[in-house]
Design an enzyme around this catalytic site. Sequence first.
Site, PDB file in Angstrom:
ATOM      1  N   THR A 154      33.622  33.044  64.565  1.00  0.00           N
ATOM      2  CA  THR A 154      34.801  33.806  64.178  1.00  0.00           C
ATOM      3  C   THR A 154      35.396  33.131  62.943  1.00  0.00           C
ATOM      4  OG1 THR A 154      36.238  32.460  65.559  1.00  0.00           O
ATOM      5  CG2 THR A 154      35.299  34.436  66.569  1.00  0.00           C
TER       6      THR A 154
ATOM      7  N   ASN B 147      38.002  30.777  60.835  1.00  0.00           N
ATOM      8  CA  ASN B 147      38.631  29.469  61.054  1.00  0.00           C
ATOM      9  C   ASN B 147      37.780  28.486  61.852  1.00  0.00           C
ATOM     10  OD1 ASN B 147      41.060  30.119  59.698  1.00  0.00           O
ATOM     11  ND2 ASN B 147      41.731  31.251  61.493  1.00  0.00           N
TER      12      ASN B 147
ATOM     13  N   LYS C 159      32.900  27.444  58.773  1.00  0.00           N
ATOM     14  CA  LYS C 159      31.621  27.857  58.192  1.00  0.00           C
ATOM     15  C   LYS C 159      31.507  27.432  56.731  1.00  0.00           C
ATOM     16  CE  LYS C 159      32.400  32.147  59.196  1.00  0.00           C
ATOM     17  NZ  LYS C 159      33.678  31.985  59.895  1.00  0.00           N
TER      18      LYS C 159
ATOM     19  N   GLU D 269      29.580  34.019  53.884  1.00  0.00           N
ATOM     20  CA  GLU D 269      30.037  35.382  54.171  1.00  0.00           C
ATOM     21  C   GLU D 269      28.859  36.366  54.251  1.00  0.00           C
ATOM     22  OE1 GLU D 269      33.024  35.663  55.119  1.00  0.00           O
ATOM     23  OE2 GLU D 269      34.007  33.930  54.228  1.00  0.00           O
TER      24      GLU D 269
ATOM     25  N   VAL E 179      38.157  44.791  55.113  1.00  0.00           N
ATOM     26  CA  VAL E 179      39.422  44.582  54.405  1.00  0.00           C
ATOM     27  C   VAL E 179      39.531  43.070  54.269  1.00  0.00           C
ATOM     28  CG1 VAL E 179      41.927  44.849  54.435  1.00  0.00           C
ATOM     29  CG2 VAL E 179      40.482  46.661  55.377  1.00  0.00           C
ATOM     30  N   ILE E 180      39.432  42.598  53.036  1.00  0.00           N
ATOM     31  CA  ILE E 180      39.408  41.158  52.792  1.00  0.00           C
ATOM     32  C   ILE E 180      40.800  40.581  53.020  1.00  0.00           C
ATOM     33  CG2 ILE E 180      38.923  39.365  51.077  1.00  0.00           C
ATOM     34  CD1 ILE E 180      36.445  40.965  52.025  1.00  0.00           C
ATOM     35  N   GLY E 181      40.833  39.526  53.815  1.00  0.00           N
ATOM     36  CA  GLY E 181      42.101  38.864  54.109  1.00  0.00           C
ATOM     37  C   GLY E 181      41.859  37.540  54.791  1.00  0.00           C
TER      38      GLY E 181
ATOM     39  N   TYR F 213      44.256  38.153  59.918  1.00  0.00           N
ATOM     40  CA  TYR F 213      43.299  38.028  61.018  1.00  0.00           C
ATOM     41  C   TYR F 213      43.619  36.832  61.900  1.00  0.00           C
ATOM     42  CZ  TYR F 213      40.552  41.414  58.409  1.00  0.00           C
ATOM     43  OH  TYR F 213      40.133  42.545  57.754  1.00  0.00           O
TER      44      TYR F 213
END
Length: 194
Positions: A10, A12, A15, A88, A170-172, A177
């Site tokens: 997930t 945080n 990675k 990513e 949606v990049i954030g 998130y």
Amino acid sequence: MAQLYYRYSTMNAGKSIELIKVAYNYEERGKHVLTLVPAVDDRFGTGVITSRIGLQREAMLVQDDTNILELFMRENEKNKIDCVLIDECQFLKKHHVQELVEIVDSLEVPVLAYGLKNDFRNELFEGSYYMLIYADKIEEIKTICWCGRKATMVARVVDGKFVKQGEQVVIGGNDMYVTLCRKHYNDGRLGPDK
């Protein structure tokens, strides 16, 4: 023998910092690394991998129509590439994953791909789906929910509210998130008082 590694988690979980660490280890030993990031991830600028603790590394951009095998061959002519690292990877397309497979199988160069597995609706991304199919090694990088359980889900938060519908990409970041365990994802609890 080279392999395709898919290291997922997930948000945080570390990675990006793991990728930066692996690149450093290769380069410290005089090896050349090809570092890639999908162009859609522009949270911290384009062509840069950034960890939440502030470390950064430049990377070549992968557009939807980029042929990663051709990009690899061009860069390999300049300096022999010993490893391909991609952050990513959930944003990759099917053809990208197949091109990474070709780098591993035909050119004997290891590929380590880092990314999310599932989106905020708990569905696979295209890149994640094909990484699960083609990867030789699949490894989970663990992190925790606010309750202390292992986090396996990502919740999207809009105006302070948990949402389970909307566009997949949606990049954030932390503003949008939250990582949760399955229990708190299913009951919609974003924290002990939320």
